[in-house]
Scaffold this active site. Structure first.
Site, mmCIF file in Angstrom:
data_model
loop_
_atom_site.group_PDB
_atom_site.id
_atom_site.type_symbol
_atom_site.label_atom_id
_atom_site.label_comp_id
_atom_site.label_asym_id
_atom_site.label_seq_id
_atom_site.Cartn_x
_atom_site.Cartn_y
_atom_site.Cartn_z
ATOM 1 N N ASP A 75 0.837 -1.201 0.000
ATOM 2 C CA ASP A 75 0.000 0.000 0.000
ATOM 3 C C ASP A 75 0.874 1.253 0.000
ATOM 4 O O ASP A 75 2.075 1.184 0.277
ATOM 5 C CB ASP A 75 -1.008 0.003 1.163
ATOM 6 C CG ASP A 75 -0.363 -0.226 2.529
ATOM 7 O OD1 ASP A 75 0.877 -0.169 2.627
ATOM 8 O OD2 ASP A 75 -1.099 -0.455 3.502
ATOM 9 N N ASN A 144 -8.968 -0.718 12.780
ATOM 10 C CA ASN A 144 -10.347 -0.920 12.322
ATOM 11 C C ASN A 144 -10.500 -2.221 11.527
ATOM 12 O O ASN A 144 -11.502 -2.420 10.847
ATOM 13 C CB ASN A 144 -10.805 0.289 11.488
ATOM 14 C CG ASN A 144 -9.941 0.485 10.240
ATOM 15 O OD1 ASN A 144 -9.122 -0.373 9.910
ATOM 16 N ND2 ASN A 144 -10.124 1.597 9.548
ATOM 17 N N HIS A 146 -8.471 -3.189 9.033
ATOM 18 C CA HIS A 146 -8.047 -3.124 7.630
ATOM 19 C C HIS A 146 -6.807 -3.961 7.365
ATOM 20 O O HIS A 146 -6.042 -4.291 8.272
ATOM 21 C CB HIS A 146 -7.898 -1.674 7.139
ATOM 22 C CG HIS A 146 -6.672 -0.932 7.579
ATOM 23 N ND1 HIS A 146 -6.623 0.443 7.646
ATOM 24 C CD2 HIS A 146 -5.437 -1.353 7.956
ATOM 25 C CE1 HIS A 146 -5.414 0.823 8.017
ATOM 26 N NE2 HIS A 146 -4.681 -0.250 8.228
ATOM 27 N N GLU A 151 -9.914 -0.766 3.539
ATOM 28 C CA GLU A 151 -10.635 -0.280 4.710
ATOM 29 C C GLU A 151 -11.949 -1.052 4.902
ATOM 30 O O GLU A 151 -12.391 -1.760 3.985
ATOM 31 C CB GLU A 151 -10.935 1.216 4.515
ATOM 32 C CG GLU A 151 -9.689 2.103 4.464
ATOM 33 C CD GLU A 151 -9.122 2.418 5.840
ATOM 34 O OE1 GLU A 151 -9.073 1.511 6.706
ATOM 35 O OE2 GLU A 151 -8.699 3.559 6.060
HETATM 36 C C1 GLP Z 1 -1.283 1.125 8.222
HETATM 37 C C2 GLP Z 1 -0.815 0.469 6.901
HETATM 38 C C3 GLP Z 1 -0.948 -1.028 6.939
HETATM 39 C C4 GLP Z 1 -0.429 -1.489 8.287
HETATM 40 C C5 GLP Z 1 -1.432 -1.097 9.344
HETATM 41 C C6 GLP Z 1 -0.975 -1.348 10.763
HETATM 42 O O1 GLP Z 1 -2.254 2.103 7.972
HETATM 43 N N1 GLP Z 1 -1.536 0.955 5.764
HETATM 44 O O2 GLP Z 1 -0.231 -1.611 5.881
HETATM 45 O O3 GLP Z 1 -0.274 -2.873 8.295
HETATM 46 O O4 GLP Z 1 -1.888 0.235 9.159
HETATM 47 O O5 GLP Z 1 0.013 -0.460 11.167
HETATM 48 P P1 GLP Z 1 0.837 -0.611 12.527
HETATM 49 O O6 GLP Z 1 1.654 -1.834 12.383
HETATM 50 O O7 GLP Z 1 1.680 0.623 12.627
HETATM 51 O O8 GLP Z 1 -0.162 -0.732 13.620
#
Ligand code: GLP
Length: 264
Positions: A75, A144, A146, A151
């Site tokens: 992403d 959330n 995702h 999302e």
């Molecule tokens: C972000 C990224 C995801 C990531 C997720 C969790 O928004 N788009 O690819 O896996 O949210 O992030 P974190 O590991 O910092 O909690």
């Protein structure tokens, strides 16, 4: 294939277990194919995988296996180019690609800065599918539910596309770029759930109490696009969830960590 839940003691243990599962998936590729072909994988950004990346980069066999693989970006922010400070490509370069010595040519960047991003994303995903799809998808879990930037509300067969980020995602992302303040992007691009759920192996990482509610909904709530990660229970390949105790704390059905299973 049934989903497997591995409960780790803490963040370090989660990272160590994930590292051995990634190594195993890459090694399996090396002996599977005749002739052997490079493994295709996608990996997340965010805080959760940093310990995993440190371990992979410090392990010569793992780093060599990664250098021989093709890494597809999961992403990105819409419009972000390779030189932008606020970009997941830059994050991944700092956290994994550079430390593991992975050449730029092995990293397939999402065309987030293309003039026609939607068309370019469809092409990107079609080329990945034509190559045979992902051998491995390492994923983080959004608060959330995702996956990547898929999302809540994303259909399980969603393609790679432009997405409007939810306010809670924008808020969490703001913390990655403390200096960007209000400028943290509100739109992203992402590989689609269709591609992620078709991977031969998925490793979902979850760490910390702030992920406990999302993990409980993903693993024990209804399977619904409202919680994209719940779709992993219908995924085609092998799905392994590696969660630390804090992230697993709201699960009703938790396997005890096996004694002595801490990976060195
Ligand atoms: C972000 C990224 C995801 C990531 C997720 C969790 O928004 N788009 O690819 O896996 O949210 O992030 P974190 O590991 O910092 O909690």
């Amino acid at each position: 294939m049934p989903l497997r839940l591995v409960v780790a003691e803490d963040y370090d243990d989660m990272s160590a277990r994930a590292a051995s599962l990634v190594k195993e998936a890459l090694a399996r590729r090396a002996v599977d194919g005749a002739p052997a072909r490079p493994a295709r994988l996608t990996v997340p950004t965010g805080d959760t995988p940093l310990g995993l990346y440190e371990r992979l980069a410090a392990d010569p066999a793992a780093a060599a296996a990664l250098r021989a693989a093709d890494i597809y970006q999961l992403d990105e922010y819409l419009g972000a180019g390779p030189g932008d400070d606020v970009s997941f490509a830059g994050w991944l370069r700092r956290a994994l690609l550079r430390p593991a010595g992975i050449p730029d040519g092995r990293f397939h960047r999402l065309p987030a800065d293309h003039l026609e991003p939607q068309l370019a994303l469809a092409h990107f995903e079609a080329e990945l599918a034509a190559a045979g799809g992902l051998d491995l998808a390492v994923l983080g879990l959004g608060v959330n539910g995702h996956l990547g930037f898929n999302e809540p509300g994303s259909p399980f067969d969603a393609p790679a596309r432009i997405v409007r980020l939810r306010p809670e995602t924008v808020r969490v992302n703001r913390h990655y770029w403390k200096d960007a303040g209000e400028d943290t992007p509100h739109y992203g691009v992402t590989l689609g759930l269709r591609t992620l759920f078709a991977a031969r192996r998925v490793i979902l990482l979850a760490s910390g109490e702030h992920k406990a509610a999302a993990l409980a909904r993903a693993l024990e709530g209804p399977v619904t696009p409202d919680v994209p990660a719940s779709g992993l229970r219908r995924a085609r390949g092998e799905v392994i969830v590696v969660a630390d105790r804090a992230a697993a704390s709201r699960l009703a059905d938790v396997p005890a960590p096996s004694p002595g299973s801490r990976v060195p």
